[in-house]
Design a protein around this motif. Structure first.
Motif, PDB file in Angstrom:
ATOM      1  N   LYS A 117       0.833  -1.196   0.000  1.00 13.34           N
ATOM      2  CA  LYS A 117       0.000   0.000   0.000  1.00 13.34           C
ATOM      3  C   LYS A 117       0.870   1.250   0.000  1.00 13.34           C
ATOM      4  N   THR A 119       1.033   5.384   0.493  1.00 10.99           N
ATOM      5  CA  THR A 119       0.364   6.537   1.084  1.00 10.99           C
ATOM      6  C   THR A 119       1.025   7.813   0.600  1.00 10.99           C
ATOM      7  N   GLU A 121       0.232  11.848   0.959  1.00 13.72           N
ATOM      8  CA  GLU A 121      -0.661  12.870   1.495  1.00 13.72           C
ATOM      9  C   GLU A 121       0.069  14.191   1.655  1.00 13.72           C
TER      10      GLU A 121
ATOM     11  N   ALA B  82      10.659  10.241   1.287  1.00 11.96           N
ATOM     12  CA  ALA B  82       9.778   9.080   1.165  1.00 11.96           C
ATOM     13  C   ALA B  82      10.341   7.919   1.980  1.00 11.96           C
ATOM     14  N   ALA B  84      10.135   3.564   2.619  1.00 14.79           N
ATOM     15  CA  ALA B  84       9.668   2.226   2.271  1.00 14.79           C
ATOM     16  C   ALA B  84       9.713   1.432   3.570  1.00 14.79           C
ATOM     17  N   PHE B  95      14.273   7.627   1.578  1.00 12.38           N
ATOM     18  CA  PHE B  95      14.891   8.101   0.337  1.00 12.38           C
ATOM     19  C   PHE B  95      14.228   9.374  -0.155  1.00 12.38           C
ATOM     20  N   ASP B  97      13.501  11.397  -3.686  1.00 10.31           N
ATOM     21  CA  ASP B  97      13.506  11.198  -5.127  1.00 10.31           C
ATOM     22  C   ASP B  97      13.103  12.481  -5.851  1.00 10.31           C
ATOM     23  N   ALA B  99      12.410  13.107  -8.952  1.00 10.52           N
ATOM     24  CA  ALA B  99      11.298  12.994  -9.891  1.00 10.52           C
ATOM     25  C   ALA B  99       9.951  13.038  -9.163  1.00 10.52           C
ATOM     26  N   VAL B 100       9.875  12.323  -8.058  1.00 16.01           N
ATOM     27  CA  VAL B 100       8.634  12.320  -7.277  1.00 16.01           C
ATOM     28  C   VAL B 100       8.350  13.735  -6.800  1.00 16.01           C
ATOM     29  N   SER B 103       7.113  15.963  -9.589  1.00 21.33           N
ATOM     30  CA  SER B 103       5.762  15.628 -10.023  1.00 21.33           C
ATOM     31  C   SER B 103       4.735  16.183  -9.046  1.00 21.33           C
ATOM     32  N   LEU B 104       5.015  16.010  -7.766  1.00 20.57           N
ATOM     33  CA  LEU B 104       4.065  16.511  -6.771  1.00 20.57           C
ATOM     34  C   LEU B 104       4.056  18.035  -6.764  1.00 20.57           C
ATOM     35  N   TRP B 107       1.755  19.305  -9.411  1.00 17.12           N
ATOM     36  CA  TRP B 107       0.328  19.271  -9.057  1.00 17.12           C
ATOM     37  C   TRP B 107       0.003  20.424  -8.114  1.00 17.12           C
ATOM     38  N   VAL B 108       0.874  20.603  -7.145  1.00 18.74           N
ATOM     39  CA  VAL B 108       0.679  21.623  -6.124  1.00 18.74           C
ATOM     40  C   VAL B 108       0.583  23.024  -6.743  1.00 18.74           C
ATOM     41  N   THR B 118       4.510  16.877   3.614  1.00 15.99           N
ATOM     42  CA  THR B 118       4.173  15.838   2.651  1.00 15.99           C
ATOM     43  C   THR B 118       4.575  14.475   3.187  1.00 15.99           C
ATOM     44  N   THR B 119       3.660  13.552   3.107  1.00 13.31           N
ATOM     45  CA  THR B 119       3.873  12.194   3.592  1.00 13.31           C
ATOM     46  C   THR B 119       3.891  11.229   2.421  1.00 13.31           C
ATOM     47  N   ILE B 120       4.990  10.497   2.280  1.00 17.88           N
ATOM     48  CA  ILE B 120       5.067   9.474   1.235  1.00 17.88           C
ATOM     49  C   ILE B 120       5.593   8.188   1.873  1.00 17.88           C
ATOM     50  N   GLU B 121       4.732   7.207   1.979  1.00 17.36           N
ATOM     51  CA  GLU B 121       5.130   5.959   2.627  1.00 17.36           C
ATOM     52  C   GLU B 121       4.660   4.756   1.824  1.00 17.36           C
ATOM     53  N   ILE B 122       5.601   3.884   1.515  1.00 19.94           N
ATOM     54  CA  ILE B 122       5.256   2.651   0.801  1.00 19.94           C
ATOM     55  C   ILE B 122       5.389   1.486   1.773  1.00 19.94           C
TER      56      ILE B 122
END
Lengths: 136, 136
Positions: A117, A119, A121, B82, B84, B95, B97, B99-100, B103-104, B107-108, B118-122
């Motif tokens: 999954k 996330t 946000e 981000a 993992a 990590f 990134d 590119a990430v 991209s965000l 959008w912003v 900003t929260t990015i969790e895989i």
DNA sequence: TGTTAAATGTTATGACATTACATATCGTTG
DNA sequence: CAACGATATGTAATGTCATAACATTTAACA
């Protein structure tokens, strides 16, 4: 895509509560709103939420421990979805960005990570609220 | 970049506890590990964690309600980071990134959103754990 | 050294989520 | 149809995560 068993009574009620809401709701708020329908315990809500998330009809916002109905009526896959959450008005924008998706996928493959999954946000202020606060 | 006031006793203790750990810790776990140093109440931990996050020395993992020491010793900015998170062994990879991030950001800007955090969790299985489970 | 801001200590409470177990509902198959 | 198993429900108790409120101490510094 987009196929799931018919919803049970509890699942339908919880989904309707989220649909009616104009923003994310906590599990306990949902519980309160469903007292009249016979809801008594948190578990009734959490169980329904679990299934609805499984079906892709509901998302959990980790950073605020709350839940929203999926914004894309007929697209209930499990793709990578991002949320912009306004700390001021509570409004949530759900969006899916190809570029973000690809960038993260690249990292994942490079590191042989098996994602379950994801996330994403962004908390902050939406355009409308940002405008108001900078005028102060 | 990378500058913050000297840490107080409590802040140092909490940071050391996180550094010693080989994975994320909950606030209450940190509390337990610091009993011998005189810690008694959750608030002592949460207050220290708040400051440490402000300084960029600690990150909160929203999806598991836990905290980790920042992996990049001398880079304590507030960039987009981000994670993992391995559901099996608890290991966390931090990590950043480009590119990430871009991209965000795109959008912003397009949506005139003012991001605060900003929260990015895989979540999933790391390479090592994925290998083990697929052999079963 | 007196004054103020920041940090700390402590108790109580609030908010979010799950365990454990009993009961009910529904589809399947003998 | 009856017996079975799988899934959903009801309910109480408990566990986990986080903050409010207030008293006290420490640190910064004019």
């Amino acid at each position: 895509m987009s196929t799931h068993p018919a919803l049970t009574r509890n699942q339908s009620l919880v989904l309707k509560a989220l649909d009616r809401a104009d923003g994310p709701l906590s599990a306990y708020t949902i519980l309160d709103r469903l007292r009249d329908e016979g809801f008594r315990a948190p578990l009734q809500v959490y169980r329904a939420l679990d299934k609805l998330q499984e079906f892709g009809l509901v998302h959990r916002l980790e950073s605020i421990s709350a839940f929203v109905a999926c914004a894309r009526p007929d697209c209930h896959g499990h793709e990578m979805i991002a949320f912009a959450i306004c700390q001021t008005c509570g409004r949530v924008d759900e969006f899916s960005d190809e570029a973000v998706q690809e960038s993260l996928s690249a990292w994942v493959s490079a590191n042989r990570f098996m994602p379950a999954k994801t996330t994403i946000e962004i908390s902050g202020n939406c355009a409308a609220c940002a405008e108001l606060t900078e005028k102060a």
